[in-house]
Scaffold this motif. Structure first.
Motif: not given
Length: 305
Positions: A255-261
């Motif tokens: 998971y990339n924190p630059k993506s939702w959520p």
């Protein structure tokens, strides 16, 4: 005559004692399986616990895609943290009599001559669900809950500098930066005398049936991708009636924190775990088997390496 009868009785007790009360015993694990209900609008999903007793000789542990390398630099760093506690769990469960299944997908060529691979391939005669050879993207129980992450970018959370430097290093090693893995990480032992190596759903099914496995725990990466979707993953086993759990402290999401959520990587992993508890399977923590405390992955500091 009385003395002879007493002697025969004593000898008989000595002979049958270990067989009746010792050799047939199996280690029992008292586990707390955590699930979550699907909440009403505006409410949060609260966890609930169910106590279950698992017999070691009726339990399997699947190690999912703990490859030697990965295209994401930070995923490699987090995997390195998981190795020691995961190895502890593997050893503990194996020593207690559980079945250990190593599943480094797309790496079977590396293990073609390994006894654990040959053992998995040798099992025949167990009819498997027809769809269990395929990746599973969703099961019916997921329909009522919104998927919690946007992973359409592949989930890589490297900085551009980290990613470029890591790709260059993999290239210098003569590897494909997009798919550099070739085997399971050497930090996890494969016992040639008892373990299994497979990435095939039918083979996993045959292992479970041939050994009378009633309960399955899964560790490994990545929670929102391979752990959920592989032919041997949570969705396939759950929908086909296997009592399966995720070991939630020995997994990591892509998971990339630059993506939702737009939350931290650690929070993104927790959200997919909670989603699994709502819609796919319960979870446990490794300390329920090995003791101590649940493992916590530490955040990865920015690096240009």
């Amino acid at each position: 005559m009385i003395r002879l009868t007493i002697l025969m009785l004593v000898c008989g007790m000595v002979f049958v004692g270990p067989f009746a009360f010792g050799q047939t015993d199996s280690v029992m694990w008292q586990l707390q399986l955590q699930s979550r209900s699907i909440p009403e609008s505006g409410e949060s999903a609260q966890p609930s616990l169910e106590r279950q007793s698992w017999s070691a000789d009726q339990t399997a542990l699947i190690v999912c895609d703990m490859w030697d390398l990965h295209h994401c630099y930070r995923a490699v760093q987090r995997e390195e943290q998981l190795l020691k506690p995961m190895q502890s769990l593997v050893t503990h469960m194996r020593d207690a009599g559980a079945t250990i299944i190593h599943s480094p997908s797309s790496c079977m060529d590396h293990y073609q001559d390994h006894p654990a691979r040959k053992r998995a391939m040798s099992l025949v005669g167990h009819e498997a669900p027809p769809e269990i050879e395929s990746w599973c993207y969703k099961i019916d129980t997921e329909s009522a809950v919104t998927y919690p992450l946007d992973q359409s970018d592949g989930g890589e959370d490297d900085t551009p500098e980290e990613h470029a430097a890591w790709a260059n290093k993999l290239t210098e090693m003569g590897l494909d930066p997009k798919q550099p893995w070739s085997k399971q990480h050497d930090g996890l032992t494969i016992d040639p005398a008892s373990d299994y190596v497979t990435d095939q759903g039918k083979e996993v099914w045959s292992i479970l049936k041939s050994r009378g496995i009633q309960n399955v725990a899964i560790v490994g990466v990545h929670t929102n991708m391979c752990v959920l979707g592989r032919p041997f993953g949570l969705r396939q086993l759950a929908k086909n009636g296997v009592n399966v759990v995720l070991v939630r402290d020995l997994t990591d999401a892509m998971y990339n924190p630059k993506s939702w959520p737009y939350v931290s990587h650690a929070e993104g992993t927790q959200r997919i775990i909670q989603y699994i508890e709502q819609t796919v399977s319960p979870t446990i923590t490794s300390d329920q088997i090995v003791g101590g405390s649940p493992f916590v992955i530490q955040p990865i500091a920015a690096s240009g390496k």
